[in-house]
Every structure is written in C-alpha cells, then in structure tokens.
Design a protein around this motif. Structure first.
Motif, PDB file in Angstrom:
ATOM      1  N   VAL A  15     -35.061 -12.191  23.282  1.00  0.00           N
ATOM      2  CA  VAL A  15     -36.224 -11.761  22.487  1.00  0.00           C
ATOM      3  C   VAL A  15     -37.466 -11.651  23.377  1.00  0.00           C
ATOM      4  O   VAL A  15     -38.248 -10.697  23.272  1.00  0.00           O
ATOM      5  CB  VAL A  15     -36.451 -12.724  21.294  1.00  0.00           C
ATOM      6  CG1 VAL A  15     -37.784 -12.457  20.617  1.00  0.00           C
ATOM      7  CG2 VAL A  15     -35.315 -12.621  20.303  1.00  0.00           C
ATOM      8  N   SER A  16     -37.632 -12.618  24.256  1.00  0.00           N
ATOM      9  CA  SER A  16     -38.793 -12.583  25.164  1.00  0.00           C
ATOM     10  C   SER A  16     -38.730 -11.375  26.088  1.00  0.00           C
ATOM     11  O   SER A  16     -39.738 -10.676  26.298  1.00  0.00           O
ATOM     12  CB  SER A  16     -38.853 -13.857  25.998  1.00  0.00           C
ATOM     13  OG  SER A  16     -39.071 -14.968  25.177  1.00  0.00           O
ATOM     14  N   ILE A  17     -37.558 -11.103  26.649  1.00  0.00           N
ATOM     15  CA  ILE A  17     -37.406  -9.946  27.537  1.00  0.00           C
ATOM     16  C   ILE A  17     -37.641  -8.660  26.755  1.00  0.00           C
ATOM     17  O   ILE A  17     -38.322  -7.735  27.226  1.00  0.00           O
ATOM     18  CB  ILE A  17     -36.027  -9.957  28.219  1.00  0.00           C
ATOM     19  CG1 ILE A  17     -35.959 -11.108  29.222  1.00  0.00           C
ATOM     20  CG2 ILE A  17     -35.735  -8.633  28.898  1.00  0.00           C
ATOM     21  CD1 ILE A  17     -34.600 -11.331  29.827  1.00  0.00           C
ATOM     22  N   GLY A  18     -37.136  -8.576  25.559  1.00  0.00           N
ATOM     23  CA  GLY A  18     -37.360  -7.386  24.722  1.00  0.00           C
ATOM     24  C   GLY A  18     -38.835  -7.206  24.403  1.00  0.00           C
ATOM     25  O   GLY A  18     -39.377  -6.089  24.439  1.00  0.00           O
ATOM     26  N   ALA A  19     -39.526  -8.319  24.085  1.00  0.00           N
ATOM     27  CA  ALA A  19     -40.969  -8.244  23.791  1.00  0.00           C
ATOM     28  C   ALA A  19     -41.752  -7.790  25.029  1.00  0.00           C
ATOM     29  O   ALA A  19     -42.682  -6.978  24.928  1.00  0.00           O
ATOM     30  CB  ALA A  19     -41.474  -9.593  23.292  1.00  0.00           C
ATOM     31  N   LEU A  20     -41.358  -8.296  26.183  1.00  0.00           N
ATOM     32  CA  LEU A  20     -42.025  -7.882  27.423  1.00  0.00           C
ATOM     33  C   LEU A  20     -41.760  -6.412  27.727  1.00  0.00           C
ATOM     34  O   LEU A  20     -42.659  -5.690  28.166  1.00  0.00           O
ATOM     35  CB  LEU A  20     -41.557  -8.758  28.590  1.00  0.00           C
ATOM     36  CG  LEU A  20     -42.134 -10.172  28.627  1.00  0.00           C
ATOM     37  CD1 LEU A  20     -41.503 -10.973  29.763  1.00  0.00           C
ATOM     38  CD2 LEU A  20     -43.644 -10.144  28.780  1.00  0.00           C
ATOM     39  N   MET A  21     -40.511  -5.968  27.478  1.00  0.00           N
ATOM     40  CA  MET A  21     -40.189  -4.557  27.753  1.00  0.00           C
ATOM     41  C   MET A  21     -40.980  -3.625  26.824  1.00  0.00           C
ATOM     42  O   MET A  21     -41.338  -2.522  27.209  1.00  0.00           O
ATOM     43  CB  MET A  21     -38.680  -4.329  27.593  1.00  0.00           C
ATOM     44  CG  MET A  21     -37.874  -4.966  28.704  1.00  0.00           C
ATOM     45  SD  MET A  21     -36.101  -4.799  28.476  1.00  0.00           S
ATOM     46  CE  MET A  21     -35.889  -3.058  28.670  1.00  0.00           C
ATOM     47  N   TRP A  22     -41.254  -4.072  25.626  1.00  0.00           N
ATOM     48  CA  TRP A  22     -42.040  -3.253  24.706  1.00  0.00           C
ATOM     49  C   TRP A  22     -43.540  -3.459  24.958  1.00  0.00           C
ATOM     50  O   TRP A  22     -44.322  -2.518  24.941  1.00  0.00           O
ATOM     51  CB  TRP A  22     -41.710  -3.631  23.256  1.00  0.00           C
ATOM     52  CG  TRP A  22     -42.579  -2.896  22.281  1.00  0.00           C
ATOM     53  CD1 TRP A  22     -42.393  -1.649  21.817  1.00  0.00           C
ATOM     54  CD2 TRP A  22     -43.770  -3.375  21.655  1.00  0.00           C
ATOM     55  NE1 TRP A  22     -43.387  -1.295  20.951  1.00  0.00           N
ATOM     56  CE2 TRP A  22     -44.259  -2.359  20.841  1.00  0.00           C
ATOM     57  CE3 TRP A  22     -44.473  -4.579  21.720  1.00  0.00           C
ATOM     58  CZ2 TRP A  22     -45.413  -2.500  20.076  1.00  0.00           C
ATOM     59  CZ3 TRP A  22     -45.625  -4.720  20.968  1.00  0.00           C
ATOM     60  CH2 TRP A  22     -46.079  -3.682  20.157  1.00  0.00           C
ATOM     61  N   GLY A  23     -43.958  -4.699  25.239  1.00  0.00           N
ATOM     62  CA  GLY A  23     -45.370  -5.042  25.336  1.00  0.00           C
ATOM     63  C   GLY A  23     -46.049  -4.598  26.626  1.00  0.00           C
ATOM     64  O   GLY A  23     -47.218  -4.222  26.622  1.00  0.00           O
ATOM     65  N   LEU A  24     -45.340  -4.652  27.755  1.00  0.00           N
ATOM     66  CA  LEU A  24     -45.964  -4.293  29.032  1.00  0.00           C
ATOM     67  C   LEU A  24     -46.425  -2.838  29.078  1.00  0.00           C
ATOM     68  O   LEU A  24     -47.556  -2.561  29.507  1.00  0.00           O
ATOM     69  CB  LEU A  24     -45.032  -4.619  30.203  1.00  0.00           C
ATOM     70  CG  LEU A  24     -44.913  -6.110  30.547  1.00  0.00           C
ATOM     71  CD1 LEU A  24     -43.917  -6.309  31.683  1.00  0.00           C
ATOM     72  CD2 LEU A  24     -46.266  -6.687  30.922  1.00  0.00           C
TER      73      LEU A  24
END
Length: 128
Positions: A15-24
C-alpha cells in the motif's frame, strides 16, 4: 501470530509503495505549478519595477528640460539688459570681444600704422 504480522507488514509495504507511485508524480506536478506561479509573480514584479524606473527617468528629464528652459530665459534676459546698457547688440559683442582678448595671454593685436601696414614683431619669441 507471526504470519499475521508478516502479512500485515507486506500489505502495508504494498500500500505504501502504491501510494508513493501515485503520490510522487502528483507532488511533482504540484511543485512545478508552484514554481511557475512564483516565476510569474517575479516577472510581473520586475516589469512593474522597470515601468516605475522609466517613469522616474521621464519625470527627471522633463524637470531637467524645464530647468534648462528657465536658465536659458534668464541668460537671455541678462544678455538683453547688458546689451541695452552697452548701446545695443553691437556694443555687447564688442564688450565680449574685449573681455576675451586677454584670457589666454597669447593674443597679439597688430595696429596699422602709416600706409595701413602693421608693425611686425620679427624678434618676438614664439610661445610654445
């Protein structure tokens, strides 16, 4: 218990990696937008400064021109007063010519004598 903790950590990581991939990328766009706004404000401020400086130069030149006109009027009036006191423009010009004769200390005036010929100063040393 350990397996649940491991699965929870793995889900959290995904979830964290997915959030970073969307958020960055979203953060990059937001950051670029703020940088663009800042640059626009800076450019508008620089333009305002340039306009104000140009207006100040225009006002200064206008005032300098008015001062020059006033000075020229004063000189013209003073010249008219002096010329009138010396018998007109010709008398004033003669006065100015006489005043300028001795200024550099090297003027020589030849006075015509008999037969209209000047006496030449052949023995006079040349000033250098």
């Amino acid at each position: 218990m350990r397996l649940g903790l491991f699965v929870g950590a793995a889900v959290f990581a995904v979830v964290s990696i997915g959030a970073l991939m969307w958020g960055l990328p979203q953060y990059g766009v937001w950051q670029q937008e703020l940088a663009g706004r800042a640059e626009l404000v800076r450019a508008e401020q620089n333009r305002r400064i340039a306009v104000l400086e140009a207006q100040a130069r225009l006002e200064a030149e206008s005032l300098n021109a008015q001062a020059e006109v006033a000075r020229a009027r004063g000189v013209a009036e003073a010249n008219a007063i002096v010329a009138e006191g010396l018998g007109g423009p010709e008398g004033y010009l003669r006065y100015l010519w006489i005043q300028s004769l001795g200024e550099n200390g090297q003027d020589v005036i030849y006075i015509p004598t008999e037969a209209g010929l000047p006496i030449l100063e052949a023995s006079r040393p040349v000033a250098r």
